[in-house]
Scaffold this active site. Structure first.
Site, PDB file in Angstrom:
ATOM      1  N   ASP A  74      27.487   1.113  14.665  1.00  0.00           N
ATOM      2  CA  ASP A  74      27.593   2.290  15.562  1.00  0.00           C
ATOM      3  C   ASP A  74      28.216   1.881  16.885  1.00  0.00           C
ATOM      4  O   ASP A  74      27.484   1.508  17.800  1.00  0.00           O
ATOM      5  CB  ASP A  74      26.201   2.892  15.773  1.00  0.00           C
ATOM      6  CG  ASP A  74      26.223   4.129  16.665  1.00  0.00           C
ATOM      7  OD1 ASP A  74      27.311   4.676  16.903  1.00  0.00           O
ATOM      8  OD2 ASP A  74      25.148   4.537  17.131  1.00  0.00           O
ATOM      9  N   GLU A 125      30.415   8.262  24.175  1.00  0.00           N
ATOM     10  CA  GLU A 125      29.836   9.152  23.151  1.00  0.00           C
ATOM     11  C   GLU A 125      28.319   9.102  23.218  1.00  0.00           C
ATOM     12  O   GLU A 125      27.634  10.119  23.054  1.00  0.00           O
ATOM     13  CB  GLU A 125      30.309   8.746  21.747  1.00  0.00           C
ATOM     14  CG  GLU A 125      29.855   9.695  20.627  1.00  0.00           C
ATOM     15  CD  GLU A 125      28.482   9.393  20.026  1.00  0.00           C
ATOM     16  OE1 GLU A 125      27.957  10.236  19.280  1.00  0.00           O
ATOM     17  OE2 GLU A 125      27.910   8.325  20.319  1.00  0.00           O
ATOM     18  N   GLU A 126      27.803   7.902  23.453  1.00  0.00           N
ATOM     19  CA  GLU A 126      26.348   7.717  23.436  1.00  0.00           C
ATOM     20  C   GLU A 126      25.647   8.416  24.598  1.00  0.00           C
ATOM     21  O   GLU A 126      24.421   8.523  24.617  1.00  0.00           O
ATOM     22  CB  GLU A 126      25.997   6.219  23.400  1.00  0.00           C
ATOM     23  CG  GLU A 126      26.524   5.468  22.160  1.00  0.00           C
ATOM     24  CD  GLU A 126      25.823   5.852  20.867  1.00  0.00           C
ATOM     25  OE1 GLU A 126      24.980   6.760  20.866  1.00  0.00           O
ATOM     26  OE2 GLU A 126      26.145   5.228  19.831  1.00  0.00           O
TER      27      GLU A 126
HETATM   28  N1  TRP Z   1      26.702   8.158  17.153  1.00  0.00           N
HETATM   29  C1  TRP Z   1      25.850   9.136  16.541  1.00  0.00           C
HETATM   30  C2  TRP Z   1      24.579   9.243  17.386  1.00  0.00           C
HETATM   31  O1  TRP Z   1      24.214   8.261  18.031  1.00  0.00           O
HETATM   32  C3  TRP Z   1      25.481   8.692  15.149  1.00  0.00           C
HETATM   33  C4  TRP Z   1      25.138   9.811  14.285  1.00  0.00           C
HETATM   34  C5  TRP Z   1      23.925  10.271  14.012  1.00  0.00           C
HETATM   35  C6  TRP Z   1      26.066  10.582  13.569  1.00  0.00           C
HETATM   36  N2  TRP Z   1      24.034  11.324  13.166  1.00  0.00           N
HETATM   37  C7  TRP Z   1      25.321  11.535  12.889  1.00  0.00           C
HETATM   38  C8  TRP Z   1      27.439  10.566  13.440  1.00  0.00           C
HETATM   39  C9  TRP Z   1      25.951  12.457  12.066  1.00  0.00           C
HETATM   40  C10 TRP Z   1      28.054  11.500  12.624  1.00  0.00           C
HETATM   41  C11 TRP Z   1      27.309  12.436  11.968  1.00  0.00           C
HETATM   42  O2  TRP Z   1      23.958  10.269  17.430  1.00  0.00           O
HETATM   43 ZN    ZN Z   2      25.005   6.089  18.339  1.00  0.00          ZN
END
Ligand code: TRP
Ligand code: ZN
Length: 315
Positions: free
Chosen positions: A135, A169-170
């Site tokens: 991730d 993104e996080e």
């Molecule tokens: N980067 C996303 C997060 O931290 C990871 C993730 C969780 C995700 N659920 C998802 C990415 C569904 C794509 C689809 O939340």
């Molecule tokens: Zn994540």
């Protein structure tokens, strides 16, 4: 050329062949689809080499590649240098979040119809807890390798190709939202589709396809059907990644996901292997999300599916 007498089933094909020969449209052996360029195999060894570099960057920068930390910018510089050397036109888009500077990296492949842009992207930032190799080093490395493969094969698609690596993104899809919001209405309308890759090498993997746009979903589906792998629709937190801002702006989106903190069921373990009763990624958002937190087979299949979709949707 000796022609056998065609039965009922052979007649139509035979008429077509004769027509083509007499009009001179085809000389020599006709490929199944003369104009389509087959998608290349994405080399998983190369994707893993990018992951090793991202791990080294995290290790040298306090153990993470998080927004506002030195490991993030070093990750971006790594990808940018490769893309620049491969002939991409790169742009670094700067924004601020939580009092720290963030960056998106955009790479345009010169050529194609710029009124029809096919985008593929992934978030390049990790959480502060660790290196973020699944991730989302996994998506970032596969998108990078797809872009480098476009250059290596000198692919000249009908549509225009644009690759993106998102910051923050996080912190709530900050970078991708900033990008979408900064597009003019006209430029937004030129994006035919956005493909998102966030966590595609989970250690106890599932094969999940986003169901947001039927054409994009079908394209990924065709790839997995071809290699005999069952898929499920992605439901683990719809809108939890960078496709959400694009979808909210009315742009068709799709993507792949191999699972985060949800638990693999017995039925899922029966069709995909791995361990039921355990998370798809037990190291999700943890310090153990390192290069050992990757399933190579999932990374390979999803990378190949990514390349297939990019080539198919832009040809
Ligand atoms: N980067 C996303 C997060 O931290 C990871 C993730 C969780 C995700 N659920 C998802 C990415 C569904 C794509 C689809 O939340
Ligand atoms: Zn994540």
């Amino acid at each position: 050329m000796k022609l056998s007498i065609p039965g009922r089933a052979g007649t139509a094909a035979m008429v077509t062949a004769v027509t083509l020969l007499t009009t001179g449209a085809i000389t020599g052996a006709a490929p199944a689809s003369p104009l389509a360029v087959a998608a290349p195999d994405l080399l998983v060894a190369n994707v893993k080499a990018h992951l090793a570099q991202l791990q080294a960057i995290a290790t040298a920068n306090g153990g993470n590649r998080a927004h506002g930390r030195t490991g993030y910018k070093a990750s971006l510089d790594y990808a940018k240098a490769k893309l620049d050397a491969a002939g991409f036109t790169t742009t670094v888009q700067q924004f601020t979040s939580g009092g720290r500077t963030g960056y998106n990296l955009i790479a345009d492949w010169p050529g194609g119809d710029t009124n029809q842009v096919v985008m593929a992207g992934s978030h390049l930032d990790s959480v502060t807890a660790g290196a973020g190799i699944n991730d989302n080093g996994s998506g970032s490395a596969a998108v990078l390798e797809a872009a480098l493969t476009v250059s290596r094969t000198q692919y000249q698609p009908t549509k225009h190709l644009r690759f993106a690596w998102w910051g923050a993104e996080e912190l709530g899809m900050v970078g991708s939202r900033y990008y979408v919001n900064s597009l003019t209405t006209a430029n937004r309308a030129k994006i035919s589709g956005y493909l998102n890759f966030d966590m595609i090498g989970s250690p106890n993997p599932g094969y999940f396809v986003y169901d947001d746009d039927p054409t994009i979903e079908k394209t990924f589906q065709n790839y997995f059907t071809g290699i005999g792998i069952a898929t499920e629709i992605e439901t683990e937190g719809d809108g939890r990644s960078d496709h959400a801002p694009f979808k909210n702006a009315g742009i068709p989106v799709g993507g792949l996901f191999s699972g985060a903190d949800y638990i693999k069921t017995a039925a899922q373990a029966a069709k995909w292997g791995g361990t039921s009763g355990r998370a798809f990624d037990a190291c999700y958002h943890s310090s153990c999300d390192t290069t050992s937190n990757i399933n190579d087979t999932a990374l390979d299949r999803n990378g190949d599916a990514l390349a297939y979709a990019v080539w198919e949707l832009s040809s």
